[in-house]
Write an enzyme that holds these catalytic residues in place. Structure first.
Site, PDB file in Angstrom:
ATOM      1  CE  LYS A 186      11.734   8.655  12.292  1.00 41.96           C
ATOM      2  NZ  LYS A 186      13.101   9.040  12.673  1.00 41.96           N
ATOM      3  CE  LYS A 192      53.527  48.299  26.271  1.00 47.47           C
ATOM      4  NZ  LYS A 192      54.873  47.785  26.576  1.00 47.47           N
ATOM      5  CE  LYS A 224      46.915  54.005  22.951  1.00 47.81           C
ATOM      6  NZ  LYS A 224      46.217  53.445  21.813  1.00 47.81           N
TER       7      LYS A 224
END
Ligand code: TRP
Ligand code: SF4
Length: 404
Positions: free
Chosen positions: A121, A195, A198
């Site tokens: 271009k 917890k 996990k």
């Protein structure tokens, strides 16, 4: 600031092309103005990018930089909400570009579609240069230096965001796995408590084994929420989740700017090179004149000839500026020759005048006060530099370059 907390960062740049017009306003600037209230935004003048094509006449760039910044401010970019700066004043962009260049395969750059397209271009320019080939990589450095999460760009720039993502991935893969990575991740997981650990491990397995994206998102949110885990360890965990190393350079997303509906005065896309634009600082008389001279449906030779709005560029302006009442008045009046084209243009002229009046005034104020503009930009450059420095420190460290 670290990548963990920077995903809400927005960064975008514009090459300095001088004064802006209504196409820039409706296409880009209005979007930036909106984003500055929603995200931490960095907007910059990509003057080094301009140099990749203007290296033969770099003197032209200076005036364009200031004209463009004034137009940003006039359009409502607020230096209190967004950080405005100039690329070349933050040398960290250049350092990161250089470091990334070491690990970027040539083929990646040669295959970016804009490379060949632009060379074709802009035939009058010799763009078979090292700098021009590196254009997308410099853009990657711009983005990654701030660890921006979102990059507002037009469709033509999506390939550049894509290569940025690949470069970031490659960087993290090469340099993100420092010695002791696994041990550090395990220790951080234990810190979350039984917890939550996990949940983390289950989600990681679901994502890695089954490609469960929602499990990934759950684990990522869990990591972000941890209070007693360091940012460095959070980054390691985020990297660990996706099966890689520590994420030093996060992959950005393109925030696609909807194509501007703003047509030029001849119905083509509004563009400086087509000469069909209304500039943001256009004087009221010139606005009047330009819209009055706009071509209309060629079928309306005489005032009494009916026309078809679908064949008229003025209609496209009504689509941007007019409400349903005016639009149906136009549609009916045009098709029945009930109104003349000048009548039809009147509401558009009024709308453009009303839109541009405050912008022109602010631009005039700023041009009369160049010191203030310089100060705004100087402060933005300082702020940007601080953010980029943080990234570069981590990058050097990851590459083993922080020796003294
Ligand atoms: N290449 C972009 C354009 O031509 C300008 C740009 C340079 C940019 N660096 C950037 C845009 C970083 C977004 C992010 O429009
Ligand atoms: Fe275009 Fe309006 Fe004239 Fe119809 S009346 S041709 S829509 S300018």
């Amino acid at each position: 600031m670290s990548s963990v907390v920077s995903s809400q960062r927005v960064l975008s740049g514009m090459r300095p092309t001088g004064r802006l017009h209504l196409g820039h306003y409706h296409g880009v600037l209005k979007n930036w103005v909106k984003l500055q209230h929603e995200y931490e935004c960095f907007f910059f003048v990509a003057d080094w990018h301009a140099l990749t094509t203007e290296y033969e006449h770099p003197q032209k760039i200076e005036a364009s930089v200031w004209d463009m910044v004034i137009d940003w401010l006039a359009a409502g970019i607020n230096p209190g909400s967004a950080t405005l700066f100039i690329q070349s004043r933050v040398p960290e962009h250049a350092e990161l570009h250089l470091l990334l260049s070491m690990m970027t395969p040539l083929g990646w750059l040669e295959r970016v579609p804009t490379y060949k397209d632009q060379q074709e271009k802009l035939r009058e320019k010799d763009l078979s240069t090292y700098g021009f080939l590196g254009y997308p990589l410099l853009q990657s450095a711009d983005i990654l230096a701030y660890r921006a999460g979102q990059v507002p760009v037009g469709a033509d720039q999506v390939a550049h965001i894509e290569i940025t993502r690949e470069v970031a991935r490659r960087f993290n893969h090469l340099y993100g796995r420092e010695p002791g990575f696994e041990e550090a991740v395990d220790a951080a997981i234990r810190k979350m408590g039984k917890k939550q650990a996990k949940v983390y491990l289950d989600s990681r397995r679901k994502y890695q084994e089954q490609g469960d994206e929602s499990a990934l998102e759950r684990a990522q949110a869990l990591v972000q929420d941890q209070q007693n885990i360091t940012l460095g360890d959070k980054e390691r965990m985020l990297g660990d989740l996706e099966g890689g190393g520590k994420i030093i350079l996060p992959e950005p997303q393109a925030l696609l700017t909807p194509a501007s509906k703003m047509p030029g005065l001849d119905g083509q896309k509004m563009s400086k090179s087509y000469g069909n634009f209304i500039s943001l600082r256009e004087e009221p008389d010139a606005i009047d004149e330009k819209i009055r001279r706009m071509p209309t449906d060629p079928a309306r030779v005489r005032r009494t000839d009916p026309g078809d709005p679908q064949k008229c560029p003025v209609w496209q302006l009504h689509e941007v500026y007019s409400d349903d009442t005016i639009r149906s008045w136009v549609d009916h009046g045009c098709r029945t020759a009930g109104i003349g084209c000048l009548d039809c243009k009147k509401p558009v002229i009024d709308a453009v005048q009303a839109e541009l009046e405050p912008i022109r005034k602010r631009a005039e104020d700023h041009s009369r006060n160049p010191d203030l503009v310089r100060t705004i930009v100087a402060e933005g450059c300082e702020e940007a530099r601080e953010a980029a420095r943080d990234t570069l420190e981590e990058v050097r460290e990851a590459m083993g370059l922080s020796y003294r």
